[in-house]
Write a protein that holds these residues in place. Structure first.
Motif, PDB file in Angstrom:
ATOM      1  N   LEU A   1      -0.531   5.201  -2.499  1.00  0.00           N
ATOM      2  CA  LEU A   1      -0.552   3.703  -2.496  1.00  0.00           C
ATOM      3  C   LEU A   1      -0.172   3.471  -4.108  1.00  0.00           C
ATOM      4  CD1 LEU A   1      -4.098   3.508  -0.649  1.00  0.00           C
ATOM      5  CD2 LEU A   1      -1.809   2.557   0.168  1.00  0.00           C
ATOM      6  N   ILE A   2      -0.462   4.151  -4.893  1.00  0.00           N
ATOM      7  CA  ILE A   2      -0.254   3.927  -6.349  1.00  0.00           C
ATOM      8  C   ILE A   2       1.202   3.925  -6.532  1.00  0.00           C
ATOM      9  CG2 ILE A   2      -0.341   4.718  -8.801  1.00  0.00           C
ATOM     10  CD1 ILE A   2      -2.965   3.297  -7.952  1.00  0.00           C
ATOM     11  N   ASN A   3       1.804   5.106  -6.083  1.00  0.00           N
ATOM     12  CA  ASN A   3       3.381   4.981  -6.002  1.00  0.00           C
ATOM     13  C   ASN A   3       4.135   3.955  -5.377  1.00  0.00           C
ATOM     14  OD1 ASN A   3       3.239   7.590  -7.474  1.00  0.00           O
ATOM     15  ND2 ASN A   3       3.618   8.710  -5.422  1.00  0.00           N
ATOM     16  N   HIS A   4       3.467   3.349  -4.706  1.00  0.00           N
ATOM     17  CA  HIS A   4       4.237   2.222  -3.869  1.00  0.00           C
ATOM     18  C   HIS A   4       4.004   1.099  -4.707  1.00  0.00           C
ATOM     19  CE1 HIS A   4       6.007  -0.520  -0.902  1.00  0.00           C
ATOM     20  NE2 HIS A   4       5.025  -1.484  -1.246  1.00  0.00           N
ATOM     21  N   ILE A   5       2.638   0.884  -5.222  1.00  0.00           N
ATOM     22  CA  ILE A   5       2.525  -0.302  -6.053  1.00  0.00           C
ATOM     23  C   ILE A   5       3.336  -0.170  -7.540  1.00  0.00           C
ATOM     24  CG2 ILE A   5       0.671  -1.234  -7.709  1.00  0.00           C
ATOM     25  CD1 ILE A   5      -1.456  -0.249  -5.704  1.00  0.00           C
ATOM     26  N   ASN A   6       3.656   0.940  -7.928  1.00  0.00           N
ATOM     27  CA  ASN A   6       4.383   1.166  -9.070  1.00  0.00           C
ATOM     28  C   ASN A   6       5.732   1.335  -9.071  1.00  0.00           C
ATOM     29  OD1 ASN A   6       2.077   1.103 -10.826  1.00  0.00           O
ATOM     30  ND2 ASN A   6       1.989   3.488 -10.595  1.00  0.00           N
ATOM     31  N   GLY A   7       6.376   1.026  -7.801  1.00  0.00           N
ATOM     32  CA  GLY A   7       7.754   0.863  -7.464  1.00  0.00           C
ATOM     33  C   GLY A   7       8.263   1.978  -7.177  1.00  0.00           C
ATOM     34  N   ALA A   8       7.855   3.171  -7.033  1.00  0.00           N
ATOM     35  CA  ALA A   8       8.222   4.431  -6.700  1.00  0.00           C
ATOM     36  C   ALA A   8       8.925   4.471  -5.327  1.00  0.00           C
ATOM     37  CB  ALA A   8       7.352   5.524  -6.913  1.00  0.00           C
ATOM     38  N   PRO A   9       9.671   5.198  -4.930  1.00  0.00           N
ATOM     39  CA  PRO A   9      10.459   5.192  -3.511  1.00  0.00           C
ATOM     40  C   PRO A   9       9.408   5.655  -2.501  1.00  0.00           C
ATOM     41  CG  PRO A   9      12.033   6.383  -5.230  1.00  0.00           C
ATOM     42  CD  PRO A   9      10.632   6.117  -5.786  1.00  0.00           C
ATOM     43  N   SER A  10       9.174   4.777  -1.540  1.00  0.00           N
ATOM     44  CA  SER A  10       8.097   4.875  -0.371  1.00  0.00           C
ATOM     45  C   SER A  10       8.407   4.419   0.706  1.00  0.00           C
ATOM     46  CB  SER A  10       6.915   3.963  -0.992  1.00  0.00           C
ATOM     47  OG  SER A  10       5.992   4.171  -0.157  1.00  0.00           O
ATOM     48  N   LEU A  11       8.319   5.136   1.757  1.00  0.00           N
ATOM     49  CA  LEU A  11       8.591   4.636   3.020  1.00  0.00           C
ATOM     50  C   LEU A  11       7.614   3.524   3.884  1.00  0.00           C
ATOM     51  CD1 LEU A  11       9.572   8.003   5.104  1.00  0.00           C
ATOM     52  CD2 LEU A  11      10.826   6.211   4.606  1.00  0.00           C
ATOM     53  N   LEU A  12       6.404   3.191   2.749  1.00  0.00           N
ATOM     54  CA  LEU A  12       5.617   2.290   3.360  1.00  0.00           C
ATOM     55  C   LEU A  12       6.183   0.984   3.922  1.00  0.00           C
ATOM     56  CD1 LEU A  12       2.569   2.039   3.626  1.00  0.00           C
ATOM     57  CD2 LEU A  12       2.473   1.040   1.447  1.00  0.00           C
ATOM     58  N   ARG A  13       6.961   0.315   3.138  1.00  0.00           N
ATOM     59  CA  ARG A  13       7.607  -0.898   3.410  1.00  0.00           C
ATOM     60  C   ARG A  13       8.399  -0.898   4.676  1.00  0.00           C
ATOM     61  NH1 ARG A  13      12.391  -3.391  -0.172  1.00  0.00           N
ATOM     62  NH2 ARG A  13      13.293  -4.795   1.429  1.00  0.00           N
ATOM     63  N   ALA A  14       9.118   0.100   4.800  1.00  0.00           N
ATOM     64  CA  ALA A  14      10.161   0.555   5.825  1.00  0.00           C
ATOM     65  C   ALA A  14       9.441   0.754   7.102  1.00  0.00           C
ATOM     66  CB  ALA A  14      10.947   1.602   5.642  1.00  0.00           C
TER      67      ALA A  14
ATOM     68  N   TYR B   1       6.340  -0.400   7.790  1.00  0.00           N
ATOM     69  CA  TYR B   1       5.651  -1.588   8.512  1.00  0.00           C
ATOM     70  C   TYR B   1       6.899  -2.484   8.930  1.00  0.00           C
ATOM     71  CZ  TYR B   1       0.851  -0.579   7.251  1.00  0.00           C
ATOM     72  OH  TYR B   1      -0.460  -0.031   7.272  1.00  0.00           O
ATOM     73  N   GLU B   2       7.903  -2.826   8.187  1.00  0.00           N
ATOM     74  CA  GLU B   2       9.219  -3.468   8.751  1.00  0.00           C
ATOM     75  C   GLU B   2       9.647  -3.024  10.191  1.00  0.00           C
ATOM     76  OE1 GLU B   2      11.184  -4.923   4.579  1.00  0.00           O
ATOM     77  OE2 GLU B   2      12.247  -3.407   5.770  1.00  0.00           O
ATOM     78  N   TYR B   3       9.684  -1.898  10.241  1.00  0.00           N
ATOM     79  CA  TYR B   3      10.042  -1.328  11.450  1.00  0.00           C
ATOM     80  C   TYR B   3       8.950  -1.576  12.750  1.00  0.00           C
ATOM     81  CZ  TYR B   3      11.819   2.007  15.146  1.00  0.00           C
ATOM     82  OH  TYR B   3      12.021   2.682  16.421  1.00  0.00           O
ATOM     83  N   SER B   4       7.665  -1.376  12.439  1.00  0.00           N
ATOM     84  CA  SER B   4       6.446  -1.497  13.300  1.00  0.00           C
ATOM     85  C   SER B   4       6.542  -2.890  13.935  1.00  0.00           C
ATOM     86  CB  SER B   4       5.364  -1.356  12.632  1.00  0.00           C
ATOM     87  OG  SER B   4       4.924   0.292  12.359  1.00  0.00           O
ATOM     88  N   PHE B   5       6.749  -4.001  12.873  1.00  0.00           N
ATOM     89  CA  PHE B   5       6.678  -5.448  13.061  1.00  0.00           C
ATOM     90  C   PHE B   5       7.819  -5.769  13.864  1.00  0.00           C
ATOM     91  CE2 PHE B   5       4.081  -5.719   9.020  1.00  0.00           C
ATOM     92  CZ  PHE B   5       2.628  -5.557   9.919  1.00  0.00           C
ATOM     93  N   THR B   6       8.954  -5.213  13.887  1.00  0.00           N
ATOM     94  CA  THR B   6      10.312  -5.779  14.365  1.00  0.00           C
ATOM     95  C   THR B   6      10.563  -4.878  15.800  1.00  0.00           C
ATOM     96  OG1 THR B   6      11.685  -4.274  13.211  1.00  0.00           O
ATOM     97  CG2 THR B   6      11.047  -6.701  12.479  1.00  0.00           C
ATOM     98  N   HIS B   7       9.832  -3.488  16.159  1.00  0.00           N
ATOM     99  CA  HIS B   7      10.174  -2.911  17.309  1.00  0.00           C
ATOM    100  C   HIS B   7       8.795  -2.780  18.197  1.00  0.00           C
ATOM    101  CE1 HIS B   7      13.498  -2.254  14.437  1.00  0.00           C
ATOM    102  NE2 HIS B   7      14.101  -1.486  15.704  1.00  0.00           N
TER     103      HIS B   7
END
Length: 199
Positions: free
Chosen positions: A100-113, A115-121
């Protein structure tokens, strides 16, 4: 023998595509990624990639499927050796916090991808993949909690409900992390409250 070598080469090339794609999805999310992005990242020709995948959707699905199989493997393996519950739960919560911290700090993370996939597929295979991920996380938490019960560190024996609660907690914090408003202190506070319900 002749069939084994082409299969190894095929799997090796597929692994290169997945590794390159994971880097792209981790930096750009899912919706903004094109096949050209993946071609550039893995250094395989367009024709070469299309031998294995038809679209970015297929590549992402395979990326997440492979990640789901490996995620928290170390924790699940550790449970079998019956280590100290206190130490194991600290490591497990620490891995979630770092993600979670890595994502907050802008480190590469699959988290956004993810959720984007989940919301559209919403095809059945996509729903099954999401359910498989959820079930794997719950099973990992439940195995840790069952170890805690065995070591008299967890007095609440309904580990299924606690694992469900933890899954909802992690999903909620993941979504808040995407907005950029989650703090390290909030993560610590939520994990502290989670630990309190164990006794």
């Amino acid at each position: 023998m002749n069939e084994i070598m082409p299969n190894k080469r095929r799997e090796s090339k597929k692994a290169i595509i997945i590794a390159g794609a994971q880097k792209v999805f981790s930096t750009k999310g899912f919706l903004n990624v094109t096949m050209q992005d993946i071609i550039d990242a893995c250094g395989i020709s367009r024709g070469g990639i299309y031998l294995y995948f038809r679209a970015t959707d297929d590549i992402f699905f395979e990326t997440i499927t492979q990640r789901s199989v490996r995620q928290f493997d170390d924790i699940r393996e550790a449970v079998k050796n019956e280590p100290s519950f206190d130490q194991l739960i600290r490591v497990y919560l620490g891995e979630h916090k770092n993600r979670l911290i890595n994502h907050i700090n802008g480190a590469p993370s699959l988290l956004r991808a993810m959720y984007e996939y989940s919301f559209t597929h919403h095809a059945d295979c996509d729903k099954r993949l999401k359910q498989k991920q959820t079930n794997a996380t719950k099973a990992t938490v439940r195995a840790i909690l069952d170890l805690g019960v065995k070591q008299n560190k967890v007095t609440c024996h309904d580990t299924k409900i606690i694992a469900d609660n933890f899954m909802l907690l992690i999903e909620g914090m993941s979504i808040v992390a995407l907005t950029g408003t989650l703090t390290a202190q909030q993560i610590d506070d939520q994990f502290h409250m989670f630990m309190q319900q164990l006794s």
